[in-house]
Design a protein around this motif. Structure first.
Motif, PDB file in Angstrom:
ATOM      1  N   ASP A   1      43.316  49.295  45.921  1.00  0.00           N
ATOM      2  CA  ASP A   1      42.875  48.219  46.889  1.00  0.00           C
ATOM      3  C   ASP A   1      43.590  48.518  48.021  1.00  0.00           C
ATOM      4  OD1 ASP A   1      41.118  46.649  45.162  1.00  0.00           O
ATOM      5  OD2 ASP A   1      43.389  45.815  44.200  1.00  0.00           O
ATOM      6  N   LEU A   2      44.486  49.328  48.321  1.00  0.00           N
ATOM      7  CA  LEU A   2      45.381  49.668  49.281  1.00  0.00           C
ATOM      8  C   LEU A   2      44.960  51.033  49.913  1.00  0.00           C
ATOM      9  CD1 LEU A   2      48.675  48.192  48.444  1.00  0.00           C
ATOM     10  CD2 LEU A   2      47.078  46.919  49.778  1.00  0.00           C
ATOM     11  N   ARG A   3      43.824  51.815  49.293  1.00  0.00           N
ATOM     12  CA  ARG A   3      43.797  53.009  49.577  1.00  0.00           C
ATOM     13  C   ARG A   3      43.152  53.144  51.212  1.00  0.00           C
ATOM     14  NH1 ARG A   3      38.798  55.082  49.638  1.00  0.00           N
ATOM     15  NH2 ARG A   3      37.942  53.538  48.376  1.00  0.00           N
ATOM     16  N   SER A   4      42.443  52.285  51.626  1.00  0.00           N
ATOM     17  CA  SER A   4      41.952  52.235  53.175  1.00  0.00           C
ATOM     18  C   SER A   4      41.612  51.014  53.578  1.00  0.00           C
ATOM     19  CB  SER A   4      40.537  53.303  52.955  1.00  0.00           C
ATOM     20  OG  SER A   4      39.519  52.205  52.514  1.00  0.00           O
ATOM     21  N   VAL A   5      41.418  50.903  54.937  1.00  0.00           N
ATOM     22  CA  VAL A   5      41.470  49.647  55.498  1.00  0.00           C
ATOM     23  C   VAL A   5      40.278  49.044  55.045  1.00  0.00           C
ATOM     24  CG1 VAL A   5      40.620  48.763  57.876  1.00  0.00           C
ATOM     25  CG2 VAL A   5      42.169  50.709  57.640  1.00  0.00           C
ATOM     26  N   GLY A   6      39.106  49.689  54.626  1.00  0.00           N
ATOM     27  CA  GLY A   6      37.699  48.845  53.984  1.00  0.00           C
ATOM     28  C   GLY A   6      38.257  48.417  52.685  1.00  0.00           C
ATOM     29  N   THR A   7      38.705  49.161  51.845  1.00  0.00           N
ATOM     30  CA  THR A   7      39.152  48.785  50.569  1.00  0.00           C
ATOM     31  C   THR A   7      40.084  47.515  50.547  1.00  0.00           C
ATOM     32  OG1 THR A   7      41.028  50.338  50.075  1.00  0.00           O
ATOM     33  CG2 THR A   7      38.840  50.852  49.277  1.00  0.00           C
ATOM     34  N   LEU A   8      41.073  47.420  51.556  1.00  0.00           N
ATOM     35  CA  LEU A   8      41.759  46.300  51.549  1.00  0.00           C
ATOM     36  C   LEU A   8      41.125  44.859  52.004  1.00  0.00           C
ATOM     37  CD1 LEU A   8      44.452  44.879  51.648  1.00  0.00           C
ATOM     38  CD2 LEU A   8      45.077  45.655  53.904  1.00  0.00           C
ATOM     39  N   ALA A   9      40.218  45.392  52.842  1.00  0.00           N
ATOM     40  CA  ALA A   9      39.387  44.158  53.478  1.00  0.00           C
ATOM     41  C   ALA A   9      38.454  43.764  52.307  1.00  0.00           C
ATOM     42  CB  ALA A   9      38.150  44.657  54.709  1.00  0.00           C
ATOM     43  N   GLY A  10      37.748  44.421  51.385  1.00  0.00           N
ATOM     44  CA  GLY A  10      37.164  44.090  50.483  1.00  0.00           C
ATOM     45  C   GLY A  10      37.950  43.350  49.242  1.00  0.00           C
ATOM     46  N   PHE A  11      39.151  43.826  49.050  1.00  0.00           N
ATOM     47  CA  PHE A  11      39.835  42.986  48.388  1.00  0.00           C
ATOM     48  C   PHE A  11      40.177  41.655  48.819  1.00  0.00           C
ATOM     49  CE2 PHE A  11      44.297  41.516  47.058  1.00  0.00           C
ATOM     50  CZ  PHE A  11      44.021  41.405  45.701  1.00  0.00           C
ATOM     51  N   VAL A  12      40.621  41.380  49.909  1.00  0.00           N
ATOM     52  CA  VAL A  12      40.819  40.240  50.567  1.00  0.00           C
ATOM     53  C   VAL A  12      39.438  39.384  50.429  1.00  0.00           C
ATOM     54  CG1 VAL A  12      41.038  39.142  52.855  1.00  0.00           C
ATOM     55  CG2 VAL A  12      42.655  40.957  52.007  1.00  0.00           C
ATOM     56  N   ALA A  13      38.496  39.946  50.891  1.00  0.00           N
ATOM     57  CA  ALA A  13      37.209  39.177  50.668  1.00  0.00           C
ATOM     58  C   ALA A  13      36.897  38.416  49.111  1.00  0.00           C
ATOM     59  CB  ALA A  13      36.073  39.703  51.458  1.00  0.00           C
ATOM     60  N   GLY A  14      37.302  39.120  48.322  1.00  0.00           N
ATOM     61  CA  GLY A  14      37.304  38.869  47.039  1.00  0.00           C
ATOM     62  C   GLY A  14      38.367  38.183  46.226  1.00  0.00           C
ATOM     63  N   HIS A  15      39.357  37.961  46.836  1.00  0.00           N
ATOM     64  CA  HIS A  15      40.511  37.294  46.222  1.00  0.00           C
ATOM     65  C   HIS A  15      41.125  36.037  47.396  1.00  0.00           C
ATOM     66  CE1 HIS A  15      40.121  41.005  44.234  1.00  0.00           C
ATOM     67  NE2 HIS A  15      40.753  40.377  43.198  1.00  0.00           N
ATOM     68  N   VAL A  16      40.303  35.301  47.724  1.00  0.00           N
ATOM     69  CA  VAL A  16      40.858  34.236  48.422  1.00  0.00           C
ATOM     70  C   VAL A  16      40.973  33.066  47.461  1.00  0.00           C
ATOM     71  CG1 VAL A  16      40.235  32.640  50.196  1.00  0.00           C
ATOM     72  CG2 VAL A  16      39.855  34.752  50.537  1.00  0.00           C
ATOM     73  N   VAL A  17      41.937  32.392  47.618  1.00  0.00           N
ATOM     74  CA  VAL A  17      42.144  31.060  46.543  1.00  0.00           C
ATOM     75  C   VAL A  17      41.321  30.052  47.289  1.00  0.00           C
ATOM     76  CG1 VAL A  17      43.784  29.723  45.770  1.00  0.00           C
ATOM     77  CG2 VAL A  17      44.749  32.021  46.202  1.00  0.00           C
ATOM     78  N   ALA A  18      40.811  29.442  46.309  1.00  0.00           N
ATOM     79  CA  ALA A  18      40.163  28.294  46.921  1.00  0.00           C
ATOM     80  C   ALA A  18      40.951  26.978  46.892  1.00  0.00           C
ATOM     81  CB  ALA A  18      39.221  27.914  45.581  1.00  0.00           C
ATOM     82  N   GLU A  19      40.366  26.286  48.024  1.00  0.00           N
ATOM     83  CA  GLU A  19      41.050  25.296  48.479  1.00  0.00           C
ATOM     84  C   GLU A  19      40.684  23.965  47.519  1.00  0.00           C
ATOM     85  OE1 GLU A  19      40.914  24.168  52.432  1.00  0.00           O
ATOM     86  OE2 GLU A  19      41.041  25.925  53.176  1.00  0.00           O
ATOM     87  N   ASP A  20      42.072  23.136  47.038  1.00  0.00           N
ATOM     88  CA  ASP A  20      41.824  22.181  46.227  1.00  0.00           C
ATOM     89  C   ASP A  20      41.087  21.081  46.841  1.00  0.00           C
ATOM     90  OD1 ASP A  20      42.855  23.733  44.013  1.00  0.00           O
ATOM     91  OD2 ASP A  20      44.784  22.871  44.419  1.00  0.00           O
TER      92      ASP A  20
END
Length: 111
Positions: A92-111
């Motif tokens: 997930d930390l390999r490149s700028v793009g893989t980190l962006a993809g990780f971030v976009a897929g791992h946002v914690v939903a607000e309650d």
């Protein structure tokens, strides 16, 4: 584990990770990508040459483990989200793009 054994994400491409596959929001991924490119020079405290989303964060950009944590915290503030980093792995930390993809897929939903 072979590529054929990897789970697929929402776009149908194979991804490594936990049993639950993250759905990546394309709009948030774009914002995350822009935020990473904006914040990297601040976090690293130096000017960077123009880099693209395929730039290797550690080898090309010079990111360190400590700077990675700072970047993620700054990115949370910049995007006004909370990122679930429990499942992050080196890929997930390999490149700028893989980190962006990780971030976009791992946002914690607000309650």
């Amino acid at each position: 584990m072979t590529d054929s054994a990897l789970p697929e994400n929402a776009s149908g491409s194979a991804t490594a990770g936990t049993a639950t596959t993250a759905v990546v929001d394309p709009e948030l991924r774009g914002r995350a990508l822009d935020g990473i490119l904006l914040l990297l020079p601040q976090v690293l405290k130096r000017e960077l040459p123009e880099i693209g989303e395929n730039a290797c964060l550690f080898d090309e950009v010079g990111l360190t483990s400590a700077a990675t944590l700072e970047l993620i915290l700054e990115l949370e503030d910049h995007l006004d989200v909370q990122i679930d980093v429990e499942g992050i792995d080196p890929e997930d930390l390999r490149s700028v793009g893989t980190l962006a993809g990780f971030v976009a897929g791992h946002v914690v939903a607000e309650d």
